[in-house]
Design a protein around this motif. Structure first.
Motif, short mmCIF file in Angstrom:
data_model
loop_
_atom_site.label_atom_id
_atom_site.label_comp_id
_atom_site.label_asym_id
_atom_site.label_seq_id
_atom_site.Cartn_x
_atom_site.Cartn_y
_atom_site.Cartn_z
N TYR A 1 0.81 -1.21 0.00
CA TYR A 1 0.00 0.00 0.00
C TYR A 1 0.84 1.27 0.00
O TYR A 1 0.34 2.36 0.21
N GLY A 2 2.13 1.11 -0.16
CA GLY A 2 2.99 2.29 -0.24
C GLY A 2 3.14 3.01 1.08
O GLY A 2 3.53 4.19 1.12
N TYR A 3 2.83 2.33 2.15
CA TYR A 3 2.94 3.00 3.45
C TYR A 3 4.39 3.38 3.71
O TYR A 3 5.30 2.57 3.52
N GLY A 4 4.61 4.62 4.15
CA GLY A 4 5.97 5.08 4.39
C GLY A 4 6.52 5.79 3.17
O GLY A 4 7.40 6.62 3.28
N ARG A 5 5.97 5.48 1.97
CA ARG A 5 6.43 6.15 0.76
C ARG A 5 5.38 7.17 0.32
O ARG A 5 5.71 8.29 -0.06
N PHE A 6 4.11 6.78 0.35
CA PHE A 6 3.05 7.72 -0.05
C PHE A 6 2.53 8.40 1.20
O PHE A 6 2.00 7.75 2.10
N LYS A 7 2.69 9.71 1.22
CA LYS A 7 2.36 10.44 2.46
C LYS A 7 0.89 10.37 2.84
O LYS A 7 0.54 10.46 4.01
N ASN A 8 0.03 10.26 1.81
CA ASN A 8 -1.40 10.26 2.12
C ASN A 8 -1.96 8.88 2.42
O ASN A 8 -3.17 8.68 2.49
N VAL A 9 -1.07 7.92 2.58
CA VAL A 9 -1.48 6.62 3.11
C VAL A 9 -1.06 6.61 4.58
O VAL A 9 0.12 6.66 4.89
N VAL A 10 -2.03 6.61 5.47
CA VAL A 10 -1.71 6.69 6.90
C VAL A 10 -2.37 5.52 7.64
O VAL A 10 -3.33 4.92 7.14
N THR A 11 -1.85 5.21 8.81
CA THR A 11 -2.50 4.17 9.60
C THR A 11 -3.62 4.80 10.43
O THR A 11 -3.65 6.01 10.65
N SER A 12 -4.49 3.94 10.92
CA SER A 12 -5.58 4.44 11.75
C SER A 12 -5.05 5.09 13.02
O SER A 12 -5.65 6.02 13.55
N LEU A 13 -3.91 4.61 13.49
CA LEU A 13 -3.33 5.19 14.70
C LEU A 13 -2.82 6.61 14.42
O LEU A 13 -3.02 7.53 15.19
N GLU A 14 -2.18 6.77 13.25
CA GLU A 14 -1.72 8.12 12.88
C GLU A 14 -2.92 9.05 12.66
O GLU A 14 -2.86 10.25 12.94
N MET A 15 -3.99 8.46 12.16
CA MET A 15 -5.20 9.24 11.93
C MET A 15 -5.73 9.82 13.25
O MET A 15 -6.27 10.92 13.28
N GLU A 16 -5.58 9.05 14.32
CA GLU A 16 -6.01 9.56 15.63
C GLU A 16 -5.28 10.85 15.96
O GLU A 16 -5.87 11.82 16.43
N ASP A 17 -3.97 10.86 15.71
CA ASP A 17 -3.18 12.06 15.99
C ASP A 17 -3.63 13.23 15.12
O ASP A 17 -3.74 14.36 15.58
N ILE A 18 -3.87 12.92 13.84
CA ILE A 18 -4.30 13.98 12.93
C ILE A 18 -5.61 14.60 13.44
O ILE A 18 -5.79 15.81 13.45
#
Ligand SMILES: Cc1cc2nc3c(=O)[nH]c(=O)nc-3n(C[C@H](O)[C@H](O)[C@H](O)COP(=O)(O)OP(=O)(O)OC[C@H]3O[C@@H](n4cnc5c(N)ncnc54)[C@H](O)[C@@H]3O)c2cc1C
Ligand code: SF4
Ligand code: SF4
Lengths: 536, 412
Positions: free
Chosen positions: B195-212
């Motif tokens: 899923y390109g996590y770590g490379r594509f900035k707009n792919v985030v985990t649900s945990l990171e989403m909590e912070d956002i």
């Protein structure tokens, strides 16, 4: 004072609670409604080492944790029984979903419960299921289910598949594997040959051919139409509160959820707590979500821990409870009706507050039409003085002076968090922290305007989150009432606002007060009145 | 009966550790709560409230409440920033701890946030709860002063003189009659998924989403800070995945992501939400009706996407199987949330050896756990569970500890 705990209801969870409490030497009595012992359902007391509390009719329960008094009629006489705690438990009822599938039980259709009771004996099962080769289970197709039901279905299918040599099919929409070890169980059943058919909309078509259901549907995964005429169709069940709960809930005055389980749908009722101290609810009687064995064990342990904590007597409530001035009281019993914790009790028809039960929500004080109730520290005059002080404390007279009544469990910590997060809050903001927004009376709001507030905010927790069940809604409806009256006394109604927050919503708190402040300033310029000037 | 008060060491200050400590305190037992990070509350103290116009029972505020109670409880000693070096067992337990120096003095810090704002390396971290003292902490791993003594910005900027970037680690010993391990879980890091996590900035985990959400109150895109208009949630990332050997459902991600999506839709009705899922797990007492509403409010696609590509503008192309045609399609989204699952915690391994403890295999939670006498597990350390379940498990653990200390193993 007795240390005895009375358990209402029987079954796995009740046994577990007894076992846990026994280990700590806490005495337990099992309550048995006498009339039940004559009918078929419940077991009569067995002559073992257990203590029973047999009654005909339960009448009332007063007091609180550690010191409850139950009144019951027993053979025509009224008897009193003391208890340290009461635990409501039991298996709950199960209703087969036949109707939802247009089926009825009997013949080639069976409920999950019937199959479960057959499974107690291998012979009975073999006899009853003779000649059955293909079995279809319908689970969570008509109604969404909890993992405990799905687990039973998977275990039954597994057994028929691997021990009875049948081919089993599980029809479902969303397979409920959010329980201990259920994903692994699911894989195991698939390995054993159980076939899963997953459905989206619409309902499968179920017709009857030669007395047997025929199920036709499209499988989500393979996208193929699948038609099956099983020898046996097993329909799952919906878990319901036990039938006798209505009466118990009424006597114990506990709040229930929409489905009627013995606990309100409130995050504050963690594990086995109800709105009443000392009345606990454990196992499927409190929610269908704790029907599984593992969860029932946890509930039993938590009930035992609550009792033990009580017996050890660690918690002493020292805070000032609400007080009713009996001279001023008109005995309308508003407080008696509204107290969410059942802390208002009647002594010779006079309502009084039991200080050990009172949680200081202040709902009674705010709602008492005779203004006969005082919540120490939260009298109108002391709130007023506090506001006046806040107003004079701030030299920056340009900004609007805002009084925010904040619920101590939600908005007040959100306010603290906002400033800790470095959010700039309006220059002249006076926060009045109250134990529960339910204590914010009409008088408080008016007092704030009298003492010079340019704007007043009533900030509560979200609907459905109130520790005092409805304190937040009381507060908001009072505010709505005052808002509609403000124009009559020449005050712009936009100067009073309400909003809901959670304790972790620091950023939202800041945004909220900021935009209210901006709105006040805008309105002040529009009407030409100087913000911050004396208002009455 | 045994002499009380006894002392119990609880390892891990997440909601399970906090709740265990509180129940132990109710049962007349003193607690040393040992937490390795700078802040108490574990994962769940970071979560955003998911209420729509009403509370949706996500439980986030209960963590806040437990933390507040624990901070106020005189029978609980809170030891943050601690590493457990050794545990000796000789009837009782004796643990050697190293505590990081408090670079920010809790008594002096007024939480003005200037250090947080001005640190060039982002090495000053911030707490999540109003009960956190101090509210800021210095992460030595990223601090330039610790690297090469080249920066004293925070010390200079602090008006209260509350920061000092020196000091020796403190050695502490903890004597305990029992130990509760509440070391929780690690959120799955989806770097191995396509899923390109770590490379594509707009792919985030649900945990990171909590912070956002805690920071912005809206689903803003990491690339441009603009609120997303078309979001996708991919469920079961790191759960129910045979290729990873993760044969468990994490139990919380359907509920947490769907509540999140409902909250976002409530705040911004124009937002389009698509869920890619295998099965939707029941959450909450009123799930039957919530599920019906979810079906109206968002698009549910029963397929797990195979790939994600990035467009030039930071947008994302999600490749998935069309439900009706069964064919592979590409669809544009501007933010993708990976609903990451729970996995066994590294922190558990750090103490397991010291305690001769073997935790359960999450695929078979009733299987292999080897928990020595006097040691107890509480919360997600034992397997995936949500906040309410962690609190319930903590209550059970506390009761069993008391039974053990009373010499009444029947309590187990
Ligand atoms: C993205 C996401 C969203 C979620 N949303 C929800 C939700 O909405 N509702 C819900 O109910 N649940 C939710 N959950 C689940 C929730 O996070 C857990 O139920 C909860 O955090 C479990 O608490 P715990 O204390 O067991 O573990 P943790 O929260 O992991 O806490 C463990 C603590 O132990 C500490 N620790 C670890 N090792 C050591 C060591 N060796 N020494 C000292 N300390 C140590 C850690 O630093 C941590 O503070 C979510 C989970 C995730 C990943
Ligand atoms: S203050 Fe609240 S808890 Fe106390 S008696 Fe009044 S209504 Fe009941
Ligand atoms: S809770 Fe939902 S998203 Fe999480 S693993 Fe289970 S099925 Fe997948």
């Amino acid at each position: 004072m007795t240390r005895e705990t009375i358990i209402f209801g029987q079954g796995f969870c009740a046994d577990e609670i007894r076992r846990r409490l026994d280990a700590f030497g806490c005495p337990v009595a099992t309550a048995i409604a006498h009339r039940n012992t004559q009918g078929s359902g419940q077991k009569a007391p067995e002559p073992e080492a257990q203590v029973y509390f047999v009654y005909d009719r339960l009448l009332a329960c007063s007091g609180s944790s550690g010191d409850l008094t139950l009144l019951a009629s027993v053979e025509g006489k009224i008897v009193q029984r003391k208890a340290a705690a009461v635990i409501l438990t039991g298996e709950g009822d199960r209703e087969p979903d036949f109707a939802a599938y247009g089926l009825s039980g009997g013949g080639a259709v069976m409920s999950l419960g019937e199959l479960r009771s057959l499974s107690d004996s291998a012979e009975k099962m073999a006899a009853k299921l003779k000649g059955v080769k293909r079995v279809a289970f319908l689970t969570g197709v008509a109604r969404e289910k909890v993992p405990a039901v799905c687990e039973e279905v998977m275990r039954m299918a597994m057994r028929l598949q691997s021990e009875n040599g049948m081919q089993t099919f599980i029809y479902t929409r969303n397979l409920k594997v959010a329980g201990w070890g259920l994903e692994a169980l699911y894989r195991e059943t698939r390995m054993a040959g159980v076939v899963y058919i997953k459905l989206s909309q619409p309902m499968p078509e179920i017709t009857i051919e030669d007395g047997r259901p025929v199920i036709t549907c499209q499988d989500d995964i393979s996208h193929e139409t699948f038609r099956l005429r099983p020898d046996l169709t097993v329909v799952d069940e919906t878990l319901m509160p036990p039938a006798g709960l209505d009466e118990l809930a009424a006597v114990f005055q506990i709040q229930r959820d929409e489905q009627g389980f013995a606990q309100s749908d409130n995050v504050h009722r963690l594990t086995v707590a109800t709105n009443r101290h000392g009345i606990l609810a454990a196992g499927p009687v409190r929610s269908a979500l704790v029907a599984g064995r593992h969860d029932q064990r946890l509930d039993a342990a938590n009930a035992a821990a609550a009792v033990l904590g009580e017996v050890l007597g660690k918690k002493v409530v020292a805070e000032d409870a609400a007080e009713i001035d009996t001279g001023q009281c008109v005995r309308c019993l508003t407080c008696y009706r509204l107290c969410p914790y059942r802390a208002v009790v009647l002594r010779d028809e006079q309502p009084v507050v039991d200080p050990l039960v009172c949680e200081r929500c202040g709902i009674c004080a705010a709602e008492c039409p005779a203004l006969a109730i005082r919540l120490p520290g939260f009298e109108r005059s002391s709130i007023g003085d506090d506001i006046a002080q806040g107003r004079s404390a701030d030299p920056q007279a340009e900004a609007p002076f805002i009084v925010a009544f904040c619920c101590g469990r939600s908005a007040a910590p959100a306010a603290r968090l906002a400033s800790m997060m470095g959010r700039r809050l309006p220059a002249r903001l006076k926060i009045i922290e109250v134990p529960c927004a339910g204590s914010v009376s009409r008088e408080f709001i008016l007092e704030a305007f009298t003492r010079g507030a340019d704007g007043v905010m009533v900030l509560t927790c979200h609907t459905g989150n109130c520790h005092s069940e409805k304190g937040n809604r009381h507060a908001r409806s009072r505010a709505a009432e005052i808002r509609s009256l403000l124009p009559l006394v020449g005050i712009d109604k936009e100067r009073l606002t309400t909003a809901t927050l959670a304790s972790n919503m620091g950023a939202e708190f800041a945004r909220l007060v900021d935009s209210f402040s901006a709105e006040l300033e805008k309105r002040a310029t529009r009407t030409g009145s100087a913000v911050g000037s004396e208002t009455a | 009966m045994a002499q009380f008060p006894k002392n119990v060491m609880v390892i891990g200050g997440g909601v399970a550790g906090l709740a265990t400590a509180l129940t132990l305190s109710d049962l007349g037992i003193r607690v040393d709560l040992v937490e390795k990070s700078d802040f108490l509350g574990g994962h769940a103290i970071r979560f955003a409230c998911k209420a729509t116009d009403e509370c949706v029972k996500c439980g986030a505020c209960m963590v806040e409440e437990k933390l507040g109670q624990a901070v106020a409880d005189p029978s609980i000693r809170l030891l943050t920033g601690c590493r457990i070096e050794n545990i000796e067992r000789n009837g009782r337990f004796k643990a050697d701890l190293t505590r990081r120096p408090a670079y920010i003095d809790a008594d002096k810090c007024t939480a003005c946030g200037l250090c947080y704002r001005d640190c060039p390396e982002g090495a000053v971290h911030r707490g999540y709860s109003a009960s956190t003292r101090p509210f800021y902490a210095v992460d030595v791993a990223h601090c330039l002063q610790f690297k090469d003594q080249s920066c004293r910005r925070c010390i200079e900027v602090c008006p209260e003189d509350a920061i000092s970037l020196s000091g020796e680690p403190q050695k502490l010993t903890c004597e305990a009659d029992a130990v509760v391990v509440a070391t929780g879980f690690d959120a799955f890091r989806p770097v191995s998924k396509p899923y390109g996590y770590g490379r594509f900035k707009n792919v985030v985990t649900s945990l990171e989403m909590e912070d956002i959400l805690r920071e912005n109150g809206a689903p803003v895109r990491p690339t441009d800070g603009e609120p997303a208009r078309k979001m996708a949630f991919i469920q079961c990332v790191g759960s129910r995945d045979a290729s990873l050997g993760h044969l468990w459902c994490s139990r919380i991600c359907c509920g947490t992501s769907m509540r999140m999506a409902r909250m976002l839709k409530h705040r911004e009705p124009e937002l389009e939400v698509t869920f890619f899922y295998i099965d939707i797990q029941t959450f909450g007492r009123d799930f039957d009706s919530v599920h019906r509403r979810i079906q109206e409010e968002m698009r549910l696609v029963r397929a797990i996407p195979g790939d994600i590509y990035e467009n030039e503008d930071g947008g994302l192309k999600v490749v998935h199987q069309d439900v009706d045609s069964g064919e592979s399609v590409k669809e544009d989204f501007d933010l993708v949330v990976l609903s990451v699952g729970l996995t066994p915690a590294e922190g558990t391994q750090e103490v397991a050896g010291l305690l001769q403890l073997r935790t359960a295999d999450w695929e078979n939670p009733f299987g292999e756990a080897v928990v020595p006498e006097g040691v107890f597990l509480a919360g997600a350390v034992a397997g995936p569970m949500g906040i309410a379940d962690s609190v319930a498990d903590a209550g059970r653990a506390a009761l069993e500890v008391r039974g053990y200390l009373d010499g009444k193993p029947g309590g187990k």
